[in-house]
Design a protein around this motif. Structure first.
Motif, PDB file in Angstrom:
ATOM      1  N   LEU A  62       0.809  -1.216   0.000  1.00 29.45           N
ATOM      2  CA  LEU A  62       0.000   0.000   0.000  1.00 29.45           C
ATOM      3  C   LEU A  62       0.843   1.267   0.000  1.00 29.45           C
ATOM      4  O   LEU A  62       0.384   2.320  -0.480  1.00 29.45           O
ATOM      5  N   THR A  63       2.046   1.201   0.535  1.00 32.28           N
ATOM      6  CA  THR A  63       2.856   2.405   0.705  1.00 32.28           C
ATOM      7  C   THR A  63       3.042   3.210  -0.588  1.00 32.28           C
ATOM      8  O   THR A  63       2.912   4.439  -0.572  1.00 32.28           O
ATOM      9  N   PRO A  64       3.305   2.562  -1.733  1.00 33.74           N
ATOM     10  CA  PRO A  64       3.433   3.360  -2.971  1.00 33.74           C
ATOM     11  C   PRO A  64       2.147   4.107  -3.324  1.00 33.74           C
ATOM     12  O   PRO A  64       2.188   5.085  -4.058  1.00 33.74           O
ATOM     13  N   LEU A  65       1.002   3.649  -2.792  1.00 37.38           N
ATOM     14  CA  LEU A  65      -0.290   4.262  -3.124  1.00 37.38           C
ATOM     15  C   LEU A  65      -0.699   5.334  -2.132  1.00 37.38           C
ATOM     16  O   LEU A  65      -1.492   6.220  -2.453  1.00 37.38           O
ATOM     17  N   VAL A  66      -0.201   5.248  -0.899  1.00 36.37           N
ATOM     18  CA  VAL A  66      -0.676   6.163   0.153  1.00 36.37           C
ATOM     19  C   VAL A  66       0.445   6.897   0.877  1.00 36.37           C
ATOM     20  O   VAL A  66       0.166   7.777   1.709  1.00 36.37           O
ATOM     21  N   GLY A  67       1.701   6.578   0.565  1.00 41.30           N
ATOM     22  CA  GLY A  67       2.778   7.206   1.344  1.00 41.30           C
ATOM     23  C   GLY A  67       2.574   6.887   2.809  1.00 41.30           C
ATOM     24  O   GLY A  67       2.309   5.733   3.168  1.00 41.30           O
ATOM     25  N   PRO A  68       2.651   7.905   3.682  1.00 41.85           N
ATOM     26  CA  PRO A  68       2.499   7.640   5.123  1.00 41.85           C
ATOM     27  C   PRO A  68       1.048   7.619   5.578  1.00 41.85           C
ATOM     28  O   PRO A  68       0.788   7.471   6.765  1.00 41.85           O
ATOM     29  N   ARG A  69       0.096   7.744   4.659  1.00 42.85           N
ATOM     30  CA  ARG A  69      -1.320   7.854   5.054  1.00 42.85           C
ATOM     31  C   ARG A  69      -1.924   6.472   5.255  1.00 42.85           C
ATOM     32  O   ARG A  69      -2.662   5.951   4.418  1.00 42.85           O
ATOM     33  N   CYS A  70      -1.625   5.885   6.400  1.00 49.27           N
ATOM     34  CA  CYS A  70      -2.057   4.512   6.670  1.00 49.27           C
ATOM     35  C   CYS A  70      -2.505   4.392   8.117  1.00 49.27           C
ATOM     36  O   CYS A  70      -1.763   4.756   9.035  1.00 49.27           O
ATOM     37  N   LEU A  71      -3.724   3.957   8.326  1.00 48.97           N
ATOM     38  CA  LEU A  71      -4.208   3.631   9.674  1.00 48.97           C
ATOM     39  C   LEU A  71      -4.334   2.113   9.783  1.00 48.97           C
ATOM     40  O   LEU A  71      -4.930   1.479   8.911  1.00 48.97           O
ATOM     41  N   VAL A  72      -3.767   1.555  10.850  1.00 44.45           N
ATOM     42  CA  VAL A  72      -3.963   0.129  11.116  1.00 44.45           C
ATOM     43  C   VAL A  72      -4.864   0.024  12.337  1.00 44.45           C
ATOM     44  O   VAL A  72      -4.576   0.623  13.379  1.00 44.45           O
ATOM     45  N   VAL A  73      -5.966  -0.698  12.214  1.00 46.98           N
ATOM     46  CA  VAL A  73      -6.896  -0.871  13.334  1.00 46.98           C
ATOM     47  C   VAL A  73      -6.764  -2.302  13.828  1.00 46.98           C
ATOM     48  O   VAL A  73      -6.994  -3.253  13.075  1.00 46.98           O
ATOM     49  N   THR A  74      -6.379  -2.421  15.089  1.00 48.41           N
ATOM     50  CA  THR A  74      -6.131  -3.773  15.602  1.00 48.41           C
ATOM     51  C   THR A  74      -6.564  -3.869  17.060  1.00 48.41           C
ATOM     52  O   THR A  74      -6.854  -2.861  17.713  1.00 48.41           O
ATOM     53  N   GLY A  75      -6.623  -5.098  17.568  1.00 47.96           N
ATOM     54  CA  GLY A  75      -6.976  -5.294  18.966  1.00 47.96           C
ATOM     55  C   GLY A  75      -5.901  -4.722  19.880  1.00 47.96           C
ATOM     56  O   GLY A  75      -4.713  -4.744  19.547  1.00 47.96           O
ATOM     57  N   ALA A  76      -6.327  -4.187  21.034  1.00 52.65           N
ATOM     58  CA  ALA A  76      -5.376  -3.587  21.971  1.00 52.65           C
ATOM     59  C   ALA A  76      -4.259  -4.574  22.309  1.00 52.65           C
ATOM     60  O   ALA A  76      -3.095  -4.184  22.445  1.00 52.65           O
ATOM     61  N   VAL A  77      -4.599  -5.870  22.421  1.00 56.40           N
ATOM     62  CA  VAL A  77      -3.586  -6.866  22.794  1.00 56.40           C
ATOM     63  C   VAL A  77      -2.513  -7.031  21.722  1.00 56.40           C
ATOM     64  O   VAL A  77      -1.421  -7.523  22.012  1.00 56.40           O
ATOM     65  N   HIS A  78      -2.827  -6.646  20.481  1.00 56.23           N
ATOM     66  CA  HIS A  78      -1.849  -6.823  19.405  1.00 56.23           C
ATOM     67  C   HIS A  78      -1.176  -5.513  18.991  1.00 56.23           C
ATOM     68  O   HIS A  78      -0.296  -5.529  18.122  1.00 56.23           O
ATOM     69  N   ALA A  79      -1.595  -4.388  19.600  1.00 57.10           N
ATOM     70  CA  ALA A  79      -1.115  -3.082  19.125  1.00 57.10           C
ATOM     71  C   ALA A  79       0.410  -2.972  19.211  1.00 57.10           C
ATOM     72  O   ALA A  79       1.056  -2.480  18.277  1.00 57.10           O
ATOM     73  N   ASP A  80       0.996  -3.456  20.300  1.00 60.18           N
ATOM     74  CA  ASP A  80       2.457  -3.358  20.430  1.00 60.18           C
ATOM     75  C   ASP A  80       3.164  -4.190  19.363  1.00 60.18           C
ATOM     76  O   ASP A  80       4.158  -3.753  18.776  1.00 60.18           O
ATOM     77  N   ALA A  81       2.649  -5.389  19.107  1.00 56.46           N
ATOM     78  CA  ALA A  81       3.271  -6.253  18.102  1.00 56.46           C
ATOM     79  C   ALA A  81       3.148  -5.630  16.715  1.00 56.46           C
ATOM     80  O   ALA A  81       4.084  -5.684  15.907  1.00 56.46           O
ATOM     81  N   VAL A  82       1.992  -5.005  16.454  1.00 54.53           N
ATOM     82  CA  VAL A  82       1.787  -4.354  15.162  1.00 54.53           C
ATOM     83  C   VAL A  82       2.772  -3.199  15.005  1.00 54.53           C
ATOM     84  O   VAL A  82       3.425  -3.038  13.962  1.00 54.53           O
ATOM     85  N   ARG A  83       2.908  -2.389  16.056  1.00 54.79           N
ATOM     86  CA  ARG A  83       3.844  -1.250  15.977  1.00 54.79           C
ATOM     87  C   ARG A  83       5.272  -1.746  15.775  1.00 54.79           C
ATOM     88  O   ARG A  83       6.048  -1.163  15.012  1.00 54.79           O
TER      89      ARG A  83
END
Lengths: 373, 373
Positions: A62-83
């Protein structure tokens, strides 16, 4: 609300103007147990053996299409792993849901946030745990979808089917929309039987519903409001007062975006479909993973190894072996077998029975074996 | 020479007078990999899940018949493990072979030792890695065999076949010997085809060769001397001068007792057979182990677990699972499957293909993976 975006608006020359990616990262992938677990869901795993997890590959795409404009929505328990997996995504652009409330709440909250941040925004929602083969083809299709979304359509991307799959829903769309590379969607249909799927393919009017939606955030929320005004209002309040999330979130309806918005909007003639000719898979089970790895390797091998091939020994065997337990795995005299070896759990099944893995996970959960599910 | 036996002769009221057990404990059991290994051969394992290894169960079964009169002949590398498993056997009654030289050398050395220790000895040689179902029936058959051995016969125990097995050799014997519960052996025959095995069963004259021999030590050595005088002489020299073992042992022929003595003696009409009606198995591979566990449990279950059944989860599966890796093992939708899980190696095969496990072990050895073979 993504604070950095408000403070330092993304450069307009990165990707498609005002186009935002929304990546719902949820779902354990029960049928991929014991590779996927509650604590290590499918999207956090490298299921293609190419060095990137499904989540990372989704953002890479997605990055070539949105640059830094990306929201990831995830469960609180997975937020650290996602980051941790996405150092290029600003920490506050990873939105943590206090608890799972299905896709309408997750995508709707992102829509409400973007509506406030960027009045000209078009958002595209793309699941974190799907695999797409051809990034250039994907990008071209998304560009067409964004163009249709700017005209006010709720746009879905329909995957051109290469087989009468029974594991996906289908989208029926025939009439071309004037001035757009898009078709008017007649209806979304549930997963069909094999026979029905074959008739779908014969007509040429059906495509797989990959759950990809491209739309202006306000259009999405207004469509939601037509069916459930309170739900849309709650999401907009939450975007204005994000500190109220713990209080408001548990009150939101648990409903999929397909049922809440896409199906009624299609019935009202307000959904467009851009057909996508690229390879796509939701990697729903080990049979699907095996097929995907076959396509990626395209070397005609009948025994596929995801991981260290040197640790796998076979004699008259075909299928999929995942040697993730650090041990030697030997398979003798079995066709289309699936062997998934992890440090604390082992699965042995066949491609044909891959769907039934969920029964094992359900039984383990019921018996309180949460540590290995 | 067993020093304790010479110093403190075993009490005559323990077991059958002057009857000695000789237990050859050799053979890795390659087809039971990864349970059995070079360093953990089959006889050192508890393959029935009843808390005793095959070696221990063998000695348990013989003790009522021989009291303390038991010699175990094993490879030097396994002698310590054998002694540790058999605290009731005096350390010097565990005879260590410097290297494997097949069964004639192992059993012949024991015969030569016993010939010196006890001029009235009758010896019975019983492999350390077979399983026998009914100890009382076994004991009764051995008593009959000892009676025939005292008359100068080389006596073998022939197992009454309950199926046309193709994995065992057969013994043909019909004529009853006067005054003995024994038949005259006509010949030993090699493992037959299925069709041939069926004709054997139809005649009623054939029994399985379980490799059990009961004989006076001097008779055995004299029979050996008829075919190979030097071999017999070397064994007798070794018994007189055990300190020369490192020098003499490597010069001994590598030959099975069947070929060196039993077959020529049968041709000369000097072998007797006592039929045994008890359940017997040499546990040659996982198919055989599965059958054996089925018989032991006799509960009609189609999925057999050797080990902690609570760690195995199945759905529409039958076969044999050995969860020896301390992990959860799940099997879905496979019939007659064999799953053997150990800490460093995993085998997945079927009962039908259980024989082919040896190809994996051969390949691993060839590639230098000695640590896991």
């Amino acid at each position: 609300m993504p604070a950095t975006s408000a403070e330092t608006p993304p450069a307009a020359d990165l990707g498609i103007d005002h186009f935002w990616a929304v990546v719902p990262a949820g779902g354990a992938g029960t049928r991929l147990w014991p590779l996927s677990r509650s604590g290590a869901p499918k999207f956090l795993l490298d299921l293609t053996g190419q060095g990137r997890t499904l989540l990372q590959a989704t953002v890479d795409r997605l990055t070539p299409l949105v640059g830094p404009r990306c929201l990831v929505v995830t469960g609180a328990v997975h937020a650290d792993a996602v980051r941790a997996q996405l150092p290029e995504v600003a920490s506050e652009q990873v939105v943590a849901e206090p608890s799972p409330r299905d896709s309408m709440a997750a995508i709707g909250l992102a829509a409400a946030m973007l509506e406030r941040v960027d009045p000209e925004a078009v958002m595209g929602s793309f699941a974190a745990d799907h695999v797409i083969g051809d990034r250039a083809a994907f990008a071209a299709v998304v560009e067409d979808a964004v163009a249709a979304a700017r005209e006010g359509w709720l746009v879905t991307i329909g995957i051109e089917p290469n087989a009468p799959a029974t594991g996906f829903g289908y989208i029926r769309a025939e009439a071309t929309l004037p001035g757009l590379t898009a078709l008017r969607v007649e209806e979304f249909v549930e997963k069909p039987s094999r026979e029905v799927a074959e008739t779908y393919l014969a007509t040429g009017a059906y495509r797989w519903n990959a759950g990809m939606f491209v739309v202006r955030p306000g259009v999405l929320l207004d469509l939601l409001a037509e069916g459930d005004a309170d739900f849309a209002a709650a999401l907009r309040e939450l975007a204005a007062q994000p500190e109220r999330i713990e209080e408001v979130w548990p009150t939101l309806p648990k409903i999929a975006i397909d049922h809440a918005v896409a199906e009624p909007a299609a019935a009202a003639g307000r959904v467009a479909c851009v057909p996508g000719g690229f390879a796509w898979d939701d990697v729903g089970d080990f049979a699907s993973l095996g097929d995907l790895l076959d396509q990626l390797a395209a070397d005609g091998a009948t025994l596929r190894v995801l991981g260290d091939a040197a640790s796998v020994r076979t004699h008259d065997a075909s299928g999929l072996v995942v040697p993730a337990g650090g041990r030697t795995v030997a398979v003798v005299g079995l066709d289309d077998v699936v062997v998934v070896d992890t440090p604390d759990a082992l699965l042995v099944t066949t491609r044909n029975r891959a769907q039934d893995v969920k029964t094992i996970v359900a039984a383990l959960k019921e018996d309180g074996h949460d540590a290995i599910t």
